[in-house]
Motif scaffolding. Structure first.
Motif, PDB file in Angstrom:
ATOM      1  N   SER A  10      -2.150  11.049   0.112  1.00 25.39           N
ATOM      2  CA  SER A  10      -2.324  11.378  -1.299  1.00 25.39           C
ATOM      3  C   SER A  10      -0.997  11.143  -2.026  1.00 25.39           C
ATOM      4  N   PHE A  11      -1.097  10.924  -3.345  1.00 24.12           N
ATOM      5  CA  PHE A  11       0.138  10.748  -4.108  1.00 24.12           C
ATOM      6  C   PHE A  11       1.046  11.956  -3.908  1.00 24.12           C
ATOM      7  N   ALA A  12       0.476  13.140  -3.917  1.00 25.41           N
ATOM      8  CA  ALA A  12       1.264  14.367  -3.839  1.00 25.41           C
ATOM      9  C   ALA A  12       2.086  14.430  -2.561  1.00 25.41           C
ATOM     10  N   GLU A  13       1.466  14.137  -1.438  1.00 31.30           N
ATOM     11  CA  GLU A  13       2.215  14.283  -0.185  1.00 31.30           C
ATOM     12  C   GLU A  13       3.158  13.115   0.066  1.00 31.30           C
ATOM     13  N   ALA A  14       2.791  11.929  -0.383  1.00 27.22           N
ATOM     14  CA  ALA A  14       3.641  10.764  -0.121  1.00 27.22           C
ATOM     15  C   ALA A  14       4.861  10.714  -1.029  1.00 27.22           C
ATOM     16  N   VAL A  15       4.701  11.156  -2.287  1.00 25.29           N
ATOM     17  CA  VAL A  15       5.826  11.052  -3.216  1.00 25.29           C
ATOM     18  C   VAL A  15       6.969  11.984  -2.814  1.00 25.29           C
ATOM     19  N   LEU A  16       6.639  13.087  -2.152  1.00 24.05           N
ATOM     20  CA  LEU A  16       7.676  14.047  -1.774  1.00 24.05           C
ATOM     21  C   LEU A  16       8.646  13.494  -0.736  1.00 24.05           C
ATOM     22  N   LEU A  17       8.232  12.476   0.008  1.00 24.28           N
ATOM     23  CA  LEU A  17       9.052  11.975   1.121  1.00 24.28           C
ATOM     24  C   LEU A  17      10.047  10.902   0.707  1.00 24.28           C
ATOM     25  N   GLU A  18      10.014  10.479  -0.548  1.00 20.80           N
ATOM     26  CA  GLU A  18      10.838   9.348  -0.971  1.00 20.80           C
ATOM     27  C   GLU A  18      12.315   9.509  -0.626  1.00 20.80           C
ATOM     28  N   THR A  33      -4.454  14.155 -10.767  1.00 19.89           N
ATOM     29  CA  THR A  33      -4.221  12.851 -10.133  1.00 19.89           C
ATOM     30  C   THR A  33      -3.471  12.966  -8.806  1.00 19.89           C
ATOM     31  N   ALA A  34      -3.095  14.153  -8.421  1.00 27.71           N
ATOM     32  CA  ALA A  34      -2.267  14.337  -7.228  1.00 27.71           C
ATOM     33  C   ALA A  34      -2.977  13.918  -5.951  1.00 27.71           C
ATOM     34  N   ASP A  35      -4.319  14.000  -5.916  1.00 24.90           N
ATOM     35  CA  ASP A  35      -5.065  13.682  -4.708  1.00 24.90           C
ATOM     36  C   ASP A  35      -5.423  12.210  -4.586  1.00 24.90           C
ATOM     37  N   ARG A  36      -5.030  11.396  -5.529  1.00 26.15           N
ATOM     38  CA  ARG A  36      -5.366   9.973  -5.443  1.00 26.15           C
ATOM     39  C   ARG A  36      -4.678   9.333  -4.234  1.00 26.15           C
ATOM     40  N   VAL A  94      14.449   0.635  -1.476  1.00 23.05           N
ATOM     41  CA  VAL A  94      13.721   1.397  -2.487  1.00 23.05           C
ATOM     42  C   VAL A  94      12.368   1.818  -1.909  1.00 23.05           C
ATOM     43  N   TYR A  95      11.741   2.784  -2.574  1.00 25.58           N
ATOM     44  CA  TYR A  95      10.468   3.364  -2.132  1.00 25.58           C
ATOM     45  C   TYR A  95       9.531   3.275  -3.314  1.00 25.58           C
ATOM     46  N   LYS A  96       8.602   2.342  -3.278  1.00 19.02           N
ATOM     47  CA  LYS A  96       7.805   2.050  -4.460  1.00 19.02           C
ATOM     48  C   LYS A  96       6.304   2.216  -4.189  1.00 19.02           C
ATOM     49  N   LEU A  97       5.603   2.743  -5.203  1.00 21.77           N
ATOM     50  CA  LEU A  97       4.151   2.818  -5.156  1.00 21.77           C
ATOM     51  C   LEU A  97       3.595   1.412  -5.356  1.00 21.77           C
ATOM     52  N   VAL A  98       2.809   0.919  -4.388  1.00 22.11           N
ATOM     53  CA  VAL A  98       2.292  -0.450  -4.472  1.00 22.11           C
ATOM     54  C   VAL A  98       0.768  -0.502  -4.566  1.00 22.11           C
ATOM     55  N   ALA A  99       0.102   0.618  -4.295  1.00 17.98           N
ATOM     56  CA  ALA A  99      -1.358   0.654  -4.417  1.00 17.98           C
ATOM     57  C   ALA A  99      -1.794   2.105  -4.558  1.00 17.98           C
ATOM     58  N   ARG A 100      -2.902   2.301  -5.297  1.00 18.95           N
ATOM     59  CA  ARG A 100      -3.431   3.664  -5.430  1.00 18.95           C
ATOM     60  C   ARG A 100      -4.899   3.584  -5.821  1.00 18.95           C
ATOM     61  N   ALA A 101      -5.621   4.681  -5.552  1.00 20.44           N
ATOM     62  CA  ALA A 101      -7.028   4.769  -5.903  1.00 20.44           C
ATOM     63  C   ALA A 101      -7.163   5.253  -7.342  1.00 20.44           C
ATOM     64  N   ASP A 102      -8.343   5.013  -7.912  1.00 19.68           N
ATOM     65  CA  ASP A 102      -8.584   5.448  -9.288  1.00 19.68           C
ATOM     66  C   ASP A 102      -9.108   6.871  -9.370  1.00 19.68           C
ATOM     67  N   SER A 103      -9.381   7.478  -8.218  1.00 23.86           N
ATOM     68  CA  SER A 103      -9.848   8.861  -8.197  1.00 23.86           C
ATOM     69  C   SER A 103      -9.395   9.509  -6.910  1.00 23.86           C
ATOM     70  N   ASP A 148     -13.054   7.856  -0.289  1.00 27.84           N
ATOM     71  CA  ASP A 148     -13.437   6.467  -0.092  1.00 27.84           C
ATOM     72  C   ASP A 148     -13.204   5.600  -1.325  1.00 27.84           C
ATOM     73  N   ALA A 149     -12.493   6.119  -2.304  1.00 27.18           N
ATOM     74  CA  ALA A 149     -12.208   5.326  -3.502  1.00 27.18           C
ATOM     75  C   ALA A 149     -11.343   4.132  -3.130  1.00 27.18           C
ATOM     76  N   PRO A 150     -11.691   2.935  -3.592  1.00 27.47           N
ATOM     77  CA  PRO A 150     -10.918   1.750  -3.212  1.00 27.47           C
ATOM     78  C   PRO A 150      -9.517   1.766  -3.804  1.00 27.47           C
ATOM     79  N   LEU A 151      -8.602   1.118  -3.089  1.00 25.38           N
ATOM     80  CA  LEU A 151      -7.225   0.990  -3.573  1.00 25.38           C
ATOM     81  C   LEU A 151      -7.106  -0.226  -4.476  1.00 25.38           C
ATOM     82  N   ARG A 152      -6.241  -0.103  -5.475  1.00 30.10           N
ATOM     83  CA  ARG A 152      -5.934  -1.272  -6.296  1.00 30.10           C
ATOM     84  C   ARG A 152      -4.421  -1.420  -6.371  1.00 30.10           C
ATOM     85  N   PRO A 153      -3.948  -2.675  -6.391  1.00 29.53           N
ATOM     86  CA  PRO A 153      -2.498  -2.902  -6.418  1.00 29.53           C
ATOM     87  C   PRO A 153      -1.881  -2.403  -7.721  1.00 29.53           C
TER      88      PRO A 153
END
Length: 442
Positions: free
Chosen positions: A125-133, A35-38, A328-337, A341-346
């Motif tokens: 990606s989740f992996a690169e963005a989460v590291l910056l929190e 799931t790290a590449d979502r 705070v630093y919160k995840l507000v949207a992510r793709a399902d894969s 081009d996977a769409p984002l969902r809140p």
């Protein structure tokens, strides 16, 4: 002129360990789970302003850009992570090639903000963005707190200049960041040479009580200082007897004495007495600088006094009672894969206790009334209303991992002055109150 201007080498240390361990353990688990590449969207916001404050000030954006650029896992960092068994070998291999390649949008530095304002939006990606929190929050929470305190103090001071002199009241590196944030918030100079060197902030300073005590008499001390620095220097006049010191200062430097500084006592009463004495001695242009544990309330109380400048230390670098903004630093949207081009969902946290958040990738705009004064902070996740299209607040800061919004510090300082001027007049009242603008969600 700074180190780079002089052609000197500038050390750029890695910021990769300015993080919490759980950022890396989440990364390892996400890599293993696939799931790290979502594609993900994180947002920085605060649920409330510090008690009694009416607006916040964005500080530290420029430092965030530097931190993101230098967030690299070099050999020494990787060796530490391996020796401490913080992550496994596949994760170490992933980190070895890491650099942030996503996009960042945010309120530009110096802008004001309110509860719920999406101050920063990090996409990747989740992996690169989460590291910056952690590194992002540590910079924004600290610098914005100091910038907000500086803004309140500069509003109280009016046209009188403010000197940042808090380096001895905080961590040595925090002192440099605080000086930078104070400049954004309206201070005019700093006593901290590291801040002046790094950020081209004007520096000031002459002498402390120790210099007077070093000499056999106050007269000897003043004579030595004037001989070295000229008659335009600032003489510290409250080591012994203020009235006698002022008389002696003008006698030694002449009526062209630059300034006298008062660092103790009843500043209001002393300022009036010193001004009268200086005028009687013909030193009409000699300025009066006051210091001594000032905050915005003390500065406001001296508004009618014949004071020409203020020096502020402890209360400034500690946010005048609010050393953090609780961002705070919160995840507000992510793709399902992990497909590009996977769409984002809140997505949003829904727990109890006032820590809920609103999902979705957000925009923000400031609505003005008929007189051009701000009347609401509007935040939404859908299309931007046509009437707000040219009032949007977020600007592109990083594109594809590269900073695209670097600017001189004076630009952030000027922006803050304009943003504060565009708020209702009650924004600069020092009495406790709610946020001066409501946040409306559409």
């Amino acid at each position: 002129m700074n180190a780079a201007d002089l052609g000197l080498p500038v050390a750029v240390p890695s910021t990769a360990l300015f993080t919490d361990r759980y950022e890396l353990t989440m990364l390892q688990a996400a890599l293993r789970a696939g799931t790290a590449d979502r594609r993900s969207v994180f947002e920085v916001f605060t649920r409330r302003l510090p008690e009694g404050r009416r607006y916040g000030v964005v500080g530290g954006t420029g430092r965030v850009l530097d931190a993101v650029e230098n967030f690299r896992f070099d050999a020494g960092v990787l060796r530490f992570l391996a020796d401490q068994r913080i992550v496994d070998e596949p994760t170490l291999a992933w980190l070895a090639d890491f650099r942030f390649r996503g996009d960042i949008w945010g309120y530009p530095e110096g802008e004001v903000y309110f509860p719920g304002s999406p101050i920063l939006r990090v996409e990747g990606s989740f992996a690169e963005a989460v590291l910056l929190e952690t590194v992002i929050l540590s910079i924004l929470n600290h610098d914005s707190a100091v910038a907000a305190a500086a803004s309140r103090m500069s509003a109280a001071a009016g046209d009188r200049p403010l000197i940042e002199m808090g380096a001895r009241r905080t961590h040595e590196l925090a002192a440099v960041a605080a000086s930078r944030a104070a400049y954004v918030g309206g201070f005019t100079s700093t006593s901290d040479l590291a801040a002046g060197f790094r950020y081209n902030i004007p520096t000031v300073g002459t002498s402390a009580h120790a210099f007077t005590l070093l000499h056999d008499s106050e007269k000897d001390a003043f004579t030595a200082q004037v001989a070295s620095l000229g008659s335009g220097t600032t003489l510290l006049v409250d080591t012994y007897d203020v009235a006698e010191a002022v008389r002696m200062a003008v006698d030694i430097a002449g009526p062209e004495l630059g300034a006298v500084r008062i660092d103790s006592g009843d500043l209001l009463l002393l300022a009036y007495r010193v001004r009268q004495q200086l005028d009687a001695l013909g030193a009409f242009d000699t300025k009066i600088v006051v210091t001594s544990d000032l905050d915005e309330y003390a500065i406001a109380s001296l508004g009618a006094a014949p004071v020409d400048a203020y020096g502020v230390g402890t209360q400034l670098v500690t946010g005048s009672g609010h050393p953090t903004c609780s961002m705070v630093y919160k995840l507000v949207a992510r793709a399902d894969s992990g497909e590009p081009d996977a769409p984002l969902r809140p997505v949003a946290k829904k727990s109890m206790g006032g820590k809920t958040s609103i999902g979705g990738r957000k925009w923000a705009a400031r609505r003005l009334d008929a007189d051009g004064v701000a009347e609401a902070e509007v935040v939404g996740t859908g299309p931007v209303p046509e009437e707000l299209a040219d009032r949007q607040l977020l600007v592109e800061l990083v594109r594809g991992g590269r900073a695209v919004a670097r600017e001189p510090l004076d630009a952030a300082r000027d922006r803050h002055r304009a943003a504060r001027a565009g708020l209702p007049m009650s924004a600069t009242q020092l009495s406790r109150g709610e946020a001066v603008l409501p946040t409306e969600y559409v």
